[in-house]
Design an enzyme around this catalytic site. Structure first.
Site, PDB file in Angstrom:
ATOM      1  N   GLU A 157       0.800  -1.224   0.000  1.00 36.09           N
ATOM      2  CA  GLU A 157       0.000   0.000   0.000  1.00 36.09           C
ATOM      3  C   GLU A 157       0.840   1.287   0.000  1.00 36.09           C
ATOM      4  OE1 GLU A 157      -3.199  -0.222   2.874  1.00 36.09           O
ATOM      5  OE2 GLU A 157      -4.015  -2.016   1.912  1.00 36.09           O
ATOM      6  N   GLU A 214      -5.341  -8.383  -0.719  1.00 35.90           N
ATOM      7  CA  GLU A 214      -6.084  -8.264   0.536  1.00 35.90           C
ATOM      8  C   GLU A 214      -7.511  -7.881   0.182  1.00 35.90           C
ATOM      9  OE1 GLU A 214      -4.635  -5.436   3.426  1.00 35.90           O
ATOM     10  OE2 GLU A 214      -2.562  -6.087   3.154  1.00 35.90           O
TER      11      GLU A 214
END
Lengths: 506, 506, 506, 506
Positions: free
Chosen positions: D159, D277
Site C-alpha cells: 500500500e 487483501e
C-alpha cells in the site's frame, strides 16, 4: 406439570454407569480401529474399567506347552497381553479381568463358542489350569505392580449357567473351576479381588444362592458377585441379522436388582455387585443398537442403575467384535457405542451426556435427571420414554422444569439426539446403506452423528430459570445452564454494528 | 588395495530394492503395532508396494454366502479390506495384490496352511471364484479409481509349486485357476496387471517354462512373472524355533536371475520379473533374522539385485506375522525388519542406509556401493562379507577408497551396525532374553538399536577424500560425505572459548 | 583407587536440580518451536516449574488502560497468559511466577533492558501496580484454582541489585515495590507464596541482609528468598558473540550457599532458598553453552547443589530467547539445553542422565554420583573434571568402582557425551557452521546429538560388579546396571545359529 | 420463482477464491496457536498461498549489520524465515512473498506503522536494499529449489499509495524502490515472478496507470499487478474497537474489477491481477468480522470474484494479528476466519463450504451457486442477501431450485450457518462475552461453532430433485445432493425393528 428442582442436592451421582464397559475379545484390542475408538470414548466419556472375553484363548497365545528331548514343558507368553494392557493404561482405562476361555491344549473337550471358536470346556487338568492362572496373575503383578493390580477385579469365566459357554451349564463343574481359580489368584496375593459367577439372565434359577452356599461352605474367597442383564426376546433370523422384541427398560433395572435380592441372608449378602454385561438385545446383529430408540430406552437405566449395583457395564464400547463373524456392513446392529471407524451412535451420546453431568443430584424422575457441578453448572438430562411396541408419536413428550441457577442470567447449551439429529444410522439408511462407505460418506456420517446444538441466554428470576422442553420421538437431550458473569463492556452496542448511531443514541 | 571411485556415474541405482516389501497375513494389517511399524519403515525407508497372503481368507470376511427364503446368495464385504488399504495409502504404500487363499465356503477341500489355517484348496466352483475375483477388483477400482489400481500388480495365488500351498502342487489345476483369474481381472479392465505363478524355490523344475507355454498357447494374459528366493537348509527344530545352514548370498542372486534365464526364448521373455518374497531363511522362527549377520549377508544382494529383476521383496517388514503361531518372546527369529513394538533389527538399518544412497552409482564391488545424490553428497555403503560357516574374525575387513567430493572439505557422518553396535538383539540377549520386556527395557533396546554415529571434517585434496574403513565382524556401515561450505565467521576462534587470547593472538 | 560403593544408601537424591528451569521471555512461550522443545525436555527430563521474565510486559498485553467518554479505565487482558499457562500445565510443568517488568503505560521512566526493550522502571503509581498484581493473581486463582496456584512461587522482580534491571539498583525503591507487591499477593489469599529479591551475583554486598531486616521490621511476608549464580568473567565482544573466562565450578556451589550463610541469624534464616537462575556464562551468546565442557563443568554442580538450596534453575531450557536479538546462526552460544528445532546440546544430556538416576544415593564424589532405584537398577553418573584453563588431556580420567548389584549378572548400558560423541555442536562446526541448516543437515545434527551407547552383560561376583571407566576429554557418562533374570531357554545355543551342531553337541 | 439448474455445466469454478489468504505479520507464524489454526484451515479449506507483512522487519532478524576491527559487514540471518516457510510447506501452503518493511538499520527515517512498529521508510541506501533482496531470494532458491520458488509471487511493498505505509505516498519513490527490487529479484533468476504495486483502495487516482507507464518506459519487469479491496466507512472509535458503515458487497466486486479496467490499453493490460487483501472492514477490531452477516455479505463476492481476478485473498485466516495490539478479548472483531484457539467464525464456514463445491458450475445467481463434482455430487451454496442497513427480517429469503441429480434417489446433507446456528460469536455474547474463556467455555464455543446439519433422502423424479430452501437472517447454507445407490438388503424392514411382523408381513 412443573418440576420444581430443589436447590439442595439429594445425593451424589454414582460412578456405577462409567465404572466398566464391555469389549470384543481380547486380541481385537490389538487393532488400531479399536484403539482409536477407545481413545475417543475415553476422551469424551471416560470409563474406569474394561471387560471382555478371550484373555486365555489361543489367539492371545499365553499357554504354550512344548516338548524338548522327551520332556514336556510350558511357556507362558504375555507379549500380546502386555501390548493390550499397556494400551489400556495409556488410554486411562484398566482391565476388569475375565479369566477364560480354555486354551485348546488344556481343554477337556472341543466345544467352542462364537465364530472365533473360543473353547468353553473345563480344563483337562485343574492343577495345570491353576498354574496358568497363577502365572498370569503373577505376570500382571510383576509388570504393573501390586498396588495397581489390586484394583483390578478378576472374574472367573463367563455365563457358566448357559450350555453355550459351559457344557451342560454344569454348576458343580463351575464351582470346582471357581474354587481352584480363586485360590490360585489369592496365592499370588491375598489382597487381589476375585469374583463370579458371571451369570447370564435366563439360566436355571437358584444359581447365585447355590454359589453363595458352596463358597461359604468351602471357605472359597468371593470379593464380588457378577451377572448380566438383557431384555430382548427370541431372535427372528434374517441373513446377517435378527429382529427381536424388547421388554420394557424397567426389566433391566429388575435384573440389576436381582443379585442383592437373591443374596440377602446369605454369606455373600454384603459383597459388591457388578453387572458385567448389559444391553437391550444380547445379539451383535440387531439393528436396535444403532438407533435413537436405544439411547432413549437406556436413559432411565443409566440414570438409576447406580442405586442398585456397583457397576453396570455397557456391552460394548465399539463394534470391533466378531462373535457373529466379520460384519458385512458398517452399521450391522453391533453392540458398539461406536461403529468401525468411529462413527458415534445415539447411545454413545447418552454416555457422553452423562459424562457432562455434575456430581450433585438435584432431581431425578422417569424422564429426567438434574445435577450441578462444582462450578455451578446445572445439567438436565431428559428423554422421551420409550414404548417398546414402537407406538410413540413424533413429538410426544414435554417437560417443564424450574431450575435453580446462580446469578442474573444463564447460558443455555442444549445438545440433542433423536430420530434425525445426532443420528448417523438414519443418515446411513438415507444414503442407501453403503456397506463400506467411501471417505466422503464417512465424513458425512460423522457430521450427521454430532448432536444438534442450540444455545441462548436466559434470565434468572428469583434464582431460577424456567425451562420448557419438547422432546421428539426417541429424543435424549442434555441442557446445560451455566451462570453468566457479564463481561461485555459498556460501549458494546449491537445496534451500532453497521455503523448506525446505536441503541443508546451516542 | 585402493578403490578409486570415479567421478562420473556408471549408472542409476535401481528402485528394485524398495519396490516391494512383504507382510504377514492381510488382517494383521488392522493392528496398531503393525501400522506403527509400517509408519516407521515408510518414514525412514519408503517402500512402494506391500505384499502378503490372506486377502480372501475368512478372517477378512469378503466372501459371504447366505440363504434367504430358500434362495442362495452371496454378499461381498469389503469393510476390513478398505480399512487396510486406506491405511496403506495413508502411509504412502500400495498393495501388491495377492489373490488367495480360499474362503472355506468356496473351497473344494479342507487342507490348510499355517497356524492360522488358510485354506489352500482350489475353488469348488471356478465361476464363483471368478465372480469373487471380479467383485473384489471391481470394488477396488470403484473405491480407489482405475488410475490408481492400474498400478497395483495382481498376483494369482502363492507358491502353487509346493504341496503345502496347493494340493499335490498340481500345475494343471494352477493353470486353470490362473486362466480363470486372469480373465476375471481383465474383465474389470484390460489395463489392470495380472501375473504369477509365484513359485517357491525348490519345487519341481520346468514350472515356469510350462506356465509360459500354457499361457501363450491359450492366450492367457501375463503382465509379469513372479517367484521367491531363500537360501536356508533344512530346519533343525527346537521348541519355538529352528536352526538352519545358509547357502552363500550369491545363491540368492542366482535365484533372482533364474526367471529371465528360464523364460529366454519363450513368449514371456520380455515381461517384468518380481521376486515377490526373499530372505535368508524361509522360517519365521530362525534367530538369524535378528542378527547383524543377516544385514551383512544381504548387503551384496540388495546392492546388486536390481540388475537382475524388477523387484525383490524382503519377507517381511515387521514381526507381526503368526504363521507359526503367536511368538513367545520379543525376539524370536521372526522375518521382520522390526520386532513387535518397533525395535529395529540390523537388517532394518541395511534398508534405512540404502534409502540414504543417492541416485547416481559411482562404484560397486563385493564389499561396497558408492553413490552420489543431486546435492553432491557421496554415500558409501560398505559391509564385511559373510562366511556362511561363521568363521569370520572379529575385525577382519578393511577398505580403502578414494572418493570424489566437491569443495575443499567434506563432512563425514558414519553410521554403523555390527555385532554390538546398532544391535538390539545382542542387547536383548545380554539382558537375559526377556520374553516380554518391561517399558524400561524396551527403551534400552530402542537405544541399543540405533546405529553408532561418528562424524568429522575431512580435507578434500585434488577433489578427493581418502577413506580407510575398518569393518568389524558382520558390520554394515554407511559413510556420507557432504561438501562443506564454510560459514564460520572470521572472528570464530575455538582457542578463545575459555577467554584466552586465542590462536590467532588477538 | 577403587571406589567401593556401599550397599546401603547414604541418602535420597534431592529434586532441587529439576525443581525449576529457566526460559526466555513470557510471550516466546507462544511459539511452536518453544513448545516442541519444552515437550521434549519434559518427556526426557521432567522439570517441575519454569521461570522467566516479562509476564507483565507489553507484548503479553495484560495492562490495558483506556479512556471512554472522558473517563480513564483499565482492562486486564489474560488471553496470552492463559495460552501460555494452559500449554505449561498440559506439558506437566508449572509456572514459577516472576512479577515484572513494567507495562509502559504504568512506568515511571523509559529505561529498558534487552533487545526486546523490557521497561525496568518502578511503577509511576504503586496502587495501580498493586491493582495489576492483585488482578493478575486473582485471575490465576480463578482459572486454575487456589489449590493449584498455592503451589506456584511468586517472585517479585528480577535482579534489582543491578542498575540494568532497576534504575540505580535502588534498594529502598525495591523494598517499597516488594512490600506493595507481597501484600497485593497475600490480599488474594494468605496461603499464596511470595518471595524475592532475585539477586544477581556481583551486586553491592549486604542486600540480602538488608532485605531480611526491612521485611521483618515491617511485617512484610517472605515465603522464600532467591538469588542467581554465574561464573563467567567479563565479556570479550565479537560480532554476535562473546568469549569469557570461567571460574571453577565450585564457585557456583559457593554462590548457591551464600543466601543461607548470609541469612543465618536473621528473621529469614529458615525460609526456602531458590537459585532462580544459574549457568556458567551469563551471556546468551557465549559458545561455551553449546559444548561438552559445559556438561562436564556443571556435572558436579547438579550432583551436589541440592545439599545447599531448595532449587537451582538452569538458565534456560531452550535457545528461544532473544535478549541479545534474533540469533544469526543455529548454534550461537545460547543458554538453551536445546537449540531451535530441538537439537540436543551436551548439557541437555547431563540433565537427561540425571533424570535416569534412582532415588537412593549410594555414593558421591568429585567425579561421580551413584544411585539405585526401586527396581534395583544402579546408575553411575561420572564426569571428567574440568580445568577452566582448558588444559585437560584427551583421555585423562579413569575411575574404578565396585558396585553392588543384585543377582548373578548385570546388564550394562552406558551412554556417553564428550567432545565428539553426543555432540551436535562439534558436528555443526565440522559441517561448516551452517547458519540455518537444511533439513538433511538438521537430521544429521540430531543423529550426532545422541549419546554413544554401549552395552554388555557383566558377571556379578559376591554381589558386586567391578567397573573401570576411562573418560575422554569433557566426558559425562551414565552407566546403568540392571540385574539380569535369565530367561533364555535351555535350547538356545548361539553356536548353532548357522546350522552347526552347537556348543553343547546335541 | 423456480430456478431450473441446467444439466450441462456453464463453466469451471475458478480457484481464485482459494489461491491466497492473508496472515498477520511474518514472525507471528512462529506461534503454535497460529500453526494450529493454519493446520485446521488447510485441512478443511486448503488455500494455495499465504501473504502477510513483515518479512524483512527487525523481529524476523534477517538484516544484521555489524562492525569488526573497524570494518562494517552484514550478515543475513534466515533462521526464523526458514522455520516459518518450513512450517508453511509442511502444511501444504506456499508463501506469496511480500518484500517489506524496512529493517531499522537500513531505514531512511523512523516512521512506523502498527502497534508492532514496522518501519515504513525507504531504504537509506538502495544498493544495500538490493543486496538484501538478492540475498533473501537467493537463500529461498538455495533452500527450497528454483522449481519451487518460481511459483511464489513476489510483491514489492504494501500500500505505498497511503502515507501510512510509505511517507507521503510518494509514487516516484515507490517506482524507484520497485525498479531496484524487481531487478534484484530477476538477478537471482529471470523466471522468478515479481509484481506490485499493492495499492490500497482510496488512494490518489491514476497510480496504476502511472505504474504501468513507468515500468514499461523503463523496461522494469512486472509479472503481476496487485491491489486491495475493502468496503467499510470511517471508524467510529470505542475502546479496543470500532463501528463502521459498510458499502454493498457489489462494491468489492467493483474494486476487484478496477485493475483490469485501469490497465486496459497499457503495457500491463494482460498481466495477472491479484487482490492481495480484501475484506468488509479494513480494521482488525470491528466486530462485523465475527458475525454471520460477514459470511452472508461475502458469499456473492467469493462466488463471483474469480470472474474478475486471478485471486482475492481474505485478510486474514486467523486472529493472531496484533496490528492494533494484543487483543483484550477472545472475540474482538479480528480479521481471522478463526479466533485464537481455533474457534470457527461464520466466514470460516463460507470458505469451508466453498471447499466442498464441485469443479463444474451448473448455475449461479445473486443468492446461489450450484456445482457438480466428478462423483456426481451436486452442491448448492445459497445465502440470504445482506442489506447493509441491517434491516433484513428474520426469515426473509426463499429459493426454489430444480436440480439435476443422477439415479433414483439423492442423499441430502444441509449445513447451515446463521445468526444462531454455527455461530460461536452469538454463543460467546450469550455467555457474557468472557474475555478469556475457560476450557469448558471454549469447548462449548467450539460446539456452538459447528454448522447445523440436516439430512434426508429425496426422490429423484425425471432426473431432478426439487428443493425449497428457506433462509434465516444472514444464513449461508450448503446443500449437498449425492446420488444414492441403494444397498439395503431385501430383508431389511424398519417395521420389524421391535420384533413386529414387519411391513411386508413375513
Amino acid at each position: 406439570m412443573l418440576i420444581h428442582v430443589p436447590q439442595a442436592p439429594t445425593g451424589r451421582l454414582s460412578d456405577a454407569w462409567r465404572f466398566c464397559v464391555g469389549t470384543g475379545r481380547f486380541d481385537l484390542a490389538l487393532r488400531r480401529d479399536y484403539q482409536d475408538s477407545l481413545a475417543l470414548a475415553q476422551r469424551e466419556i471416560g470409563f474406569r474399567y474394561i471387560r471382555g472375553h478371550g484373555l486365555l484363548c489361543d489367539p492371545v497365545g499365553v499357554y504354550r506347552p512344548y516338548e524338548y528331548r522327551g520332556q514336556r514343558g510350558v511357556r507362558y507368553a504375555f507379549g500380546y497381553v502386555d501390548q493390550v494392557l499397556d494400551a489400556y493404561l495409556e488410554l486411562g482405562i484398566r482391565p476388569f479381568v475375565e479369566l477364560g476361555f480354555m486354551p485348546a491344549a488344556l481343554a477337556s473337550g472341543d466345544q467352542t463358542v462364537f465364530w472365533w471358536r473360543g473353547n468353553v470346556t473345563p480344563p483337562r487338568d485343574h492343577s495345570e489350569w491353576a498354574a496358568l492362572v497363577r502365572s498370569t496373575v503373577e505376570h500382571l503383578v510383576d509388570r504393573y505392580g501390586l498396588d495397581e493390580v489390586r484394583g483390578w477385579p478378576i472374574e472367573v469365566w463367563n455365563e457358566p449357567n448357559l450350555d453355550l459357554f459351559w457344557p451342560g451349564a454344569d454348576q458343580d463343574a463351575y464351582h470346582r473351576l471357581y474354587q481352584v481359580t480363586a485360590h490360585a489368584v489369592k496365592d499370588v496375593d491375598a489382597s487381589l479381588q476375585v469374583g463370579g459367577p458371571s451369570l447370564a439372565p435366563g439360566g436355571e434359577p437358584g444359581w447365585l444362592e447355590r454359589f453363595a452356599e458352596f463358597t461359604s461352605a468351602n471357605g472359597v474367597p468371593v470379593d464380588f458377585v457378577s451377572r448380566h442383564a438383557y431384555t430382548s426376546g427370541p431372535a427372528q433370523q434374517v441373513p446377517f441379522g435378527v429382529y427381536q422384541t424388547l421388554a420394557p427398560a424397567t426389566d433391566l433395572l429388575d435384573q440389576f436388582a436381582a443379585p442383592r435380592r437373591e443374596l440377602a441372608g446369605t454369606a455373600l449378602a454384603g459383597v459388591p455387585v457388578h453387572i458385567t454385561e448389559y444391553n437391550s438385545s444380547y445379539r451383535p446383529d440387531n439393528p436396535i443398537h444403532d438407533t435413537a430408540l436405544q439411547a432413549a430406552y437406556l436413559a432411565p437405566v443409566v440414570a438409576a442403575g447406580g442405586d442398585l449395583v456397583d457397576s453396570f457395564s455397557y456391552w460394548t464400547f465399539c463394534d470391533v467384535f466378531e462373535e457373529a463373524g466379520v460384519p458385512t456392513t458398517l452399521f450391522h446392529g453391533g453392540f458398539g457405542l461406536l461403529t468401525h471407524r468411529q462413527v458415534k451412535k445415539p447411545a454413545y451420546h447418552l454416555y457422553a451426556f452423562l459424562a457432562r453431568m455434575g456430581e450433585a443430584v438435584l432431581a431425578r424422575g422417569e424422564d429426567h435427571l438434574v445435577t450441578r457441578d462444582g462450578a455451578g453448572r446445572v445439567a438436565v438430562l431428559a428423554w422421551a420414554p420409550v414404548d417398546v411396541t414402537g407406538r410413540e408419536p413424533a413429538n410426544r413428550h414435554t417437560l417443564r422444569l424450574s431450575v435453580p441457577v446462580a446469578g442474573r442470567a444463564a447460558f443455555l447449551l442444549r445438545s440433542t439426539v433423536d430420530e434425525q439429529r445426532g443420528n448417523a444410522w438414519a443418515a446411513w439408511c438415507e444414503m442407501g446403506s453403503p456397506a463400506s462407505p467411501r471417505p466422503a460418506q464417512l465424513d458425512a456420517l460423522r457430521e450427521a452423528a454430532e448432536p444438534a446444538r442450540e444455545h441462548r441466554q436466559l434470565p434468572v428470576l428469583d434464582g431460577r430459570v424456567e425451562l420448557e422442553l419438547t422432546l421428539a420421538r426417541h429424543e435424549v437431550t442434555l441442557v446445560e445452564l451455566t451462570p453468566v458473569t457479564e463481561q461485555a463492556p459498556q460501549w458494546w452496542d449491537e445496534a451500532r454494528l453497521l455503523g448506525g448511531s446505536g441503541g443508546g443514541g451516542e
